[in-house]
Design an enzyme around this catalytic site. Structure first.
Site, short mmCIF file in Angstrom:
data_model
loop_
_atom_site.label_atom_id
_atom_site.label_comp_id
_atom_site.label_asym_id
_atom_site.label_seq_id
_atom_site.Cartn_x
_atom_site.Cartn_y
_atom_site.Cartn_z
N ASP A 94 67.68 52.88 34.49
CA ASP A 94 69.01 53.20 33.96
C ASP A 94 70.01 52.76 35.02
O ASP A 94 70.00 53.30 36.14
CB ASP A 94 69.06 54.72 33.72
CG ASP A 94 70.46 55.22 33.41
OD1 ASP A 94 71.41 54.41 33.36
OD2 ASP A 94 70.60 56.45 33.24
N VAL A 95 70.87 51.79 34.70
CA VAL A 95 71.78 51.26 35.73
C VAL A 95 72.78 52.30 36.23
O VAL A 95 73.37 52.12 37.29
CB VAL A 95 72.56 50.00 35.25
CG1 VAL A 95 71.62 48.84 35.02
CG2 VAL A 95 73.42 50.30 34.04
N ASN A 115 74.68 42.92 33.52
CA ASN A 115 75.00 42.66 32.11
C ASN A 115 74.97 43.92 31.25
O ASN A 115 75.65 43.98 30.23
CB ASN A 115 73.99 41.62 31.58
CG ASN A 115 73.95 41.58 30.07
OD1 ASN A 115 74.80 40.97 29.44
ND2 ASN A 115 72.95 42.24 29.47
N TYR A 161 85.84 51.31 26.53
CA TYR A 161 85.23 49.99 26.77
C TYR A 161 86.22 49.07 27.49
O TYR A 161 85.89 48.43 28.49
CB TYR A 161 84.80 49.39 25.43
CG TYR A 161 84.06 48.08 25.53
CD1 TYR A 161 82.69 48.04 25.80
CD2 TYR A 161 84.72 46.86 25.33
CE1 TYR A 161 82.01 46.83 25.87
CE2 TYR A 161 84.05 45.66 25.40
CZ TYR A 161 82.68 45.65 25.67
OH TYR A 161 82.01 44.44 25.75
P1 NAD Z 1 73.27 44.39 23.57
O1 NAD Z 1 73.48 45.74 22.99
O2 NAD Z 1 72.24 43.51 22.96
O3 NAD Z 1 72.97 44.46 25.13
C1 NAD Z 1 73.28 45.54 25.95
C2 NAD Z 1 72.04 45.87 26.76
O4 NAD Z 1 72.33 46.86 27.72
C3 NAD Z 1 70.91 46.41 25.87
O5 NAD Z 1 69.73 45.69 26.12
C4 NAD Z 1 70.79 47.85 26.33
O6 NAD Z 1 69.46 48.34 26.22
C5 NAD Z 1 71.23 47.75 27.77
N1 NAD Z 1 71.60 49.03 28.34
C6 NAD Z 1 72.34 50.00 27.77
N2 NAD Z 1 72.42 51.05 28.61
C7 NAD Z 1 71.72 50.73 29.72
C8 NAD Z 1 71.44 51.41 30.93
N3 NAD Z 1 71.90 52.64 31.16
N4 NAD Z 1 70.69 50.78 31.86
C9 NAD Z 1 70.20 49.53 31.64
N5 NAD Z 1 70.44 48.85 30.51
C10 NAD Z 1 71.19 49.45 29.56
O7 NAD Z 1 74.70 43.68 23.52
P2 NAD Z 1 75.23 42.38 24.29
O8 NAD Z 1 76.31 41.85 23.46
O9 NAD Z 1 74.12 41.49 24.66
O10 NAD Z 1 75.89 43.03 25.58
C11 NAD Z 1 75.62 42.57 26.89
C12 NAD Z 1 76.89 42.63 27.73
O11 NAD Z 1 77.82 41.69 27.20
C13 NAD Z 1 77.60 43.99 27.70
O12 NAD Z 1 78.08 44.29 28.99
C14 NAD Z 1 78.75 43.75 26.75
O13 NAD Z 1 79.83 44.59 27.02
C15 NAD Z 1 79.06 42.30 27.07
N6 NAD Z 1 79.86 41.60 26.04
C16 NAD Z 1 79.34 41.37 24.80
C17 NAD Z 1 80.11 40.70 23.86
C18 NAD Z 1 79.62 40.40 22.47
O14 NAD Z 1 80.42 39.92 21.66
N7 NAD Z 1 78.35 40.59 22.16
C19 NAD Z 1 81.40 40.29 24.20
C20 NAD Z 1 81.89 40.55 25.46
C21 NAD Z 1 81.11 41.20 26.37
#
Ligand code: NAD
Length: 264
Positions: free
Chosen positions: A62-63, A89, A162
């Site tokens: 857990d980060v 990430n 967020y």
């Molecule tokens: P996603 O939900 O697939 O990925 C998020 C990941 O974070 C998941 O694998 C989840 O299990 C993990 N996670 C959650 N809580 C955690 C914890 N406490 N410890 C370790 N891991 C944890 O969605 P995504 O879109 O791939 O998101 C990845 C990153 O990209 C995030 O930071 C998100 O804010 C950012 N982001 C996404 C988008 C988009 O449009 N998808 C746009 C801008 C930024």
């Protein structure tokens, strides 16, 4: 490109993190695939990296937990000797109108998105400084890449926790870049626009939602994890050796505010 280097990618069992982990593996890095909950997604990513002749393993952490983050770096160093690249990430959304937002919703998002980035970056920087530069591997002692968001710039009603976490990442990234540059540690962010992943499924899964989302993207398509993964490989490599303290926007033009394209 990254042969002999080791990368930790947090939240790498799905979405952008999975794409980044696979691309780093394909570029030759050993990859530590972090996940928080169920192991299947992370194990699948590990298998895909290994199928491409890469080296990887999955670690639950857990980060937002200092002990978990320390443990993850320890096992990475025990396995591969050191860590050269951190891609911070992991991130979540817990949306609510501001007036209804609970302290739990606020705290959960800040704990994972911002405190998690702090804990992982601090651990990475300590290891980079302990090890120092290995010239045959990289010009830098280490590289830290935060996956931020266009919402470090664009305000987002209904998602204030967020947006605050991502705005926080921007100045956190720049401030530690100021502090760590002398150690030859490069620190940057990638600010994705709308990328097709589980976090924003409701924004693209129906044709109606997709059409609405596309109105915000001047380049006319929703992004894929690989769009972010390619930028991450570049920022992790010596190809970007003079890029430090910046946020690379990868958004198909979302931050061009397309609503203004026909006048204000
Ligand atoms: P996603 O939900 O697939 O990925 C998020 C990941 O974070 C998941 O694998 C989840 O299990 C993990 N996670 C959650 N809580 C955690 C914890 N406490 N410890 C370790 N891991 C944890 O969605 P995504 O879109 O791939 O998101 C990845 C990153 O990209 C995030 O930071 C998100 O804010 C950012 N982001 C996404 C988008 C988009 O449009 N998808 C746009 C801008 C930024």
């Amino acid at each position: 490109m990254l042969i002999g280097q080791t990368a930790i990618v947090t939240g790498a069992s799905s979405g952008i993190g999975a794409g980044v982990a696979k691309a780093l593996g394909a570029a030759g890095a050993n990859v530590v695939v972090n996940y928080a909950g169920h192991a299947e997604g992370a194990n699948h990513v590990v298998r895909q990296i290994k199928d491409g002749d890469g080296s990887a393993f999955a670690v639950r952490a857990d980060v937002g937990s200092e002990a978990d983050v320390r443990g993850m770096f320890q096992v990475a160093c025990e396995t591969y000797g050191t860590v050269d690249i951190l891609v911070s990430n992991a991130g979540v959304q817990q949306d609510a109108p501001f007036l209804d937002m609970t302290l739990e919703q606020w705290n959960r998002v800040l704990r994972i998105n911002l405190t998690g980035a702090f804990l992982c970056a601090r651990e990475a920087a300590r290891e980079f400084i302990r090890r120092g530069i290995i010239r045959e591997r990289s010009c830098a002692a280490g590289k830290i890449i935060f996956i931020s968001s266009v919402h470090e710039i664009i305000p987002w009603a209904g998602h204030v926790n967020y947006a605050a976490s991502k705005g926080g990442i921007n100045l956190f990234m720049k401030s530690i870049a100021q502090e760590l540059g002398l150690y030859k540690i490069r620190v940057n962010s990638i600010a994705p626009g709308a990328i097709k992943t589980p976090i924003n499924r409701t924004a693209w899964e129906t044709p109606e939602a997709e059409a609405n989302l596309l109105k915000l993207i001047r380049y006319g398509r929703i992004g894929e994890p690989v769009d972010i993964a390619k930028a991450a490989v570049w920022l992790a490599s010596d190809e970007s050796d003079y890029v430090h303290g910046t946020s690379l926007i990868v958004d198909g033009g979302m931050t061009l505010y397309p609503g203004f394209s026909t006048g204000g």
